[in-house]
Design an enzyme around this catalytic site. Structure first.
Site, short mmCIF file in Angstrom:
data_model
loop_
_atom_site.label_atom_id
_atom_site.label_comp_id
_atom_site.label_asym_id
_atom_site.label_seq_id
_atom_site.Cartn_x
_atom_site.Cartn_y
_atom_site.Cartn_z
N GLY A 44 103.02 69.90 36.18
CA GLY A 44 103.04 69.07 34.97
C GLY A 44 101.69 69.17 34.28
N CYS A 80 90.87 43.44 26.51
CA CYS A 80 90.05 42.41 27.18
C CYS A 80 89.92 42.74 28.67
CB CYS A 80 90.67 41.02 26.98
SG CYS A 80 90.54 40.43 25.29
#
Length: 421
Positions: free
Chosen positions: A273, A340
């Site tokens: 991949g 965050c």
């Protein structure tokens, strides 16, 4: 590996115009580079009859990319129902799909059986009795355990959740025969992002040795052995690439020797991949803020929801600042997103040219396990995907997620009940 010069030349000259048209951020993939890698893979392994690549769909699960794989006569390595759906929608037939899952559910077995089925690659000997209608062709995933040292990425095989043990191999195929299997394959996956070609040669030697063992015990002649994926790419410019040519030569010699000794030889499959698409994609994002505190920070309009490898693995991804190739690397920055989370960083203390707000940054090697590993934490949404075609045109192949997408699963028919009532 940092993107090829050819990809860079094709892309960078058009990038300001592409960014103006589509907006940022986006992943963009290079059709020419993907095709070149695929054709080279076929060429170097052409000495092995029946060689075939089964593209690891998890690396870049986009239909337009999978179409390119089909055009190169590659199959698909799938491990979930959505991956099966995509492959079948593109016309993949029974033996075009290798279904390698673990902790497989009854629903997944049932779906794998639909539409003519697929090559079922079982991860556990206990799954033999759980397959509702046992197929004629069956494969098992082999975990060598202490017989093999895992590479630095995938870890110690003894600690891996995947595959049957060496001691279970003969029993597994015996039980499969008892359930009606008459055709057989063998699979393993013992490396990830491996750059030492000799490790992959030893993997081929290992599965061929196992094929001899099973032949001696059960008189099974494997139709194929699958040496898995794990072919590496050099993310850092200082790393040498995988020597795929020498690897192919030595693996071919192993298959030739096997045939001479045993009078037959299985086909060889693999499931690359990252090697197929990783270097042929990049994340393009724009600098939108400069923060000067204890460090110099460059804030961009993307975050780890688009590329989490640096946060997850502390992985290095090379960065170019468009239009500043020849500028001195006089600044040291942390390149950060808006999530965050303090590990929402694409680069830490990276020497780069001076970056101004509005500059385009190109983060290399996002063509595998980039968009595919995205998420929606903090309500941050995954970006669009583009394909740079061989003729220089650019095609939108996945739109960006929207706020409506984010809330879609909270729009449902109310349902509640009281247990025991």
């Amino acid at each position: 590996m940092p993107m090829s010069d050819a990809f860079k030349q094709r892309l960078f000259k058009a990038l300001p115009e592409i960014a103006e048209h589509y907006g940022t951020p986006f992943h963009i993939y290079d059709e020419a580079g993907i095709r070149e890698t695929g054709e080279h893979l076929k060429q170097v392994f052409s000495g092995i009859d029946g060689f075939r690549e089964y593209f690891a769909v998890k690396a870049l699960p986009n239909k337009q990319i999978l179409k390119l794989m089909k055009e190169m006569n590659f199959g698909y390595d799938c491990s979930s129902i959505p991956e099966l759906i995509m492959s079948r929608e593109l016309g993949a037939d029974t033996e075009d799909i290798m279904f390698t899952s673990n902790n497989t559910s009854p629903e997944e077995f049932a779906f794998a059986e639909q539409d003519g089925g697929c090559i079922l690659n079982l991860d556990d000997i206990s799954l033999i009795d759980k397959v509702p209608n046992f197929p004629e062709l069956i494969c098992f995933r082999y975990n060598p355990g202490p017989r093999r040292t895992g590479n630095i990425i995938i870890g110690n095989p003894v600690e891996a959740k995947y595959g049957i043990t060496h001691e279970q191999v003969v029993d597994a195929y015996r039980k499969a025969k008892e359930r009606g299997a008459t055709r057989f394959g063998l699979h393993t996956m013992v490396a990830s992002n491996e750059l030492d070609y000799t490790y992959m040669v030893e993997t081929a030697r290992m599965v061929l040795s196992l094929a001899e063992l099973v032949k001696a015990e059960l008189d099974i002649e494997f139709e194929f052995v699958n040496i898995g994926g794990g072919f590496g790419i050099p993310y850092n410019p200082d790393q040498a690439p995988l020597d795929i040519d020498t690897m192919a030569k030595e693996v071919t010699e192993l298959f030739d020797a096997f045939k001479t000794k045993n009078g037959f030889v299985p086909r060889m499959y693999m499931e690359s991949g990252r090697f197929m698409t990783g270097p042929h994609g990049c994340l393009v994002t724009r600098a939108i803020n400069h923060k000067d505190t204890y460090r110099n920070y460059i804030g961009v309009d993307s975050c780890m929801s688009a590329l989490m490898r640096p946060a997850l693995y502390e992985a290095y991804h090379h960065i170019d600042v468009v239009g500043k190739d020849n500028a001195p690397k006089e600044m040291t920055y942390d390149v950060v997103g808006s999530l965050c989370e303090n590990n929402d960083k694409f680069a830490v203390q990276r020497e780069l040219p001076k970056i101004d707000e509005g500059d385009l940054l190109v983060i290399h090697d996002s063509g595998a396990h980039g968009h595919a590993m995205g998420f929606q934490y903090n309500g941050r949404l995954r970006p669009q995907e583009l394909l740079l075609r061989c003729d220089g045109s650019v095609e939108l192949i996945r739109r960006a997620e929207t706020v409506d997408d984010y809330f879609a699963t909270q729009n449902y028919t109310p349902d509640s009940f009281t247990p025991g009532a």
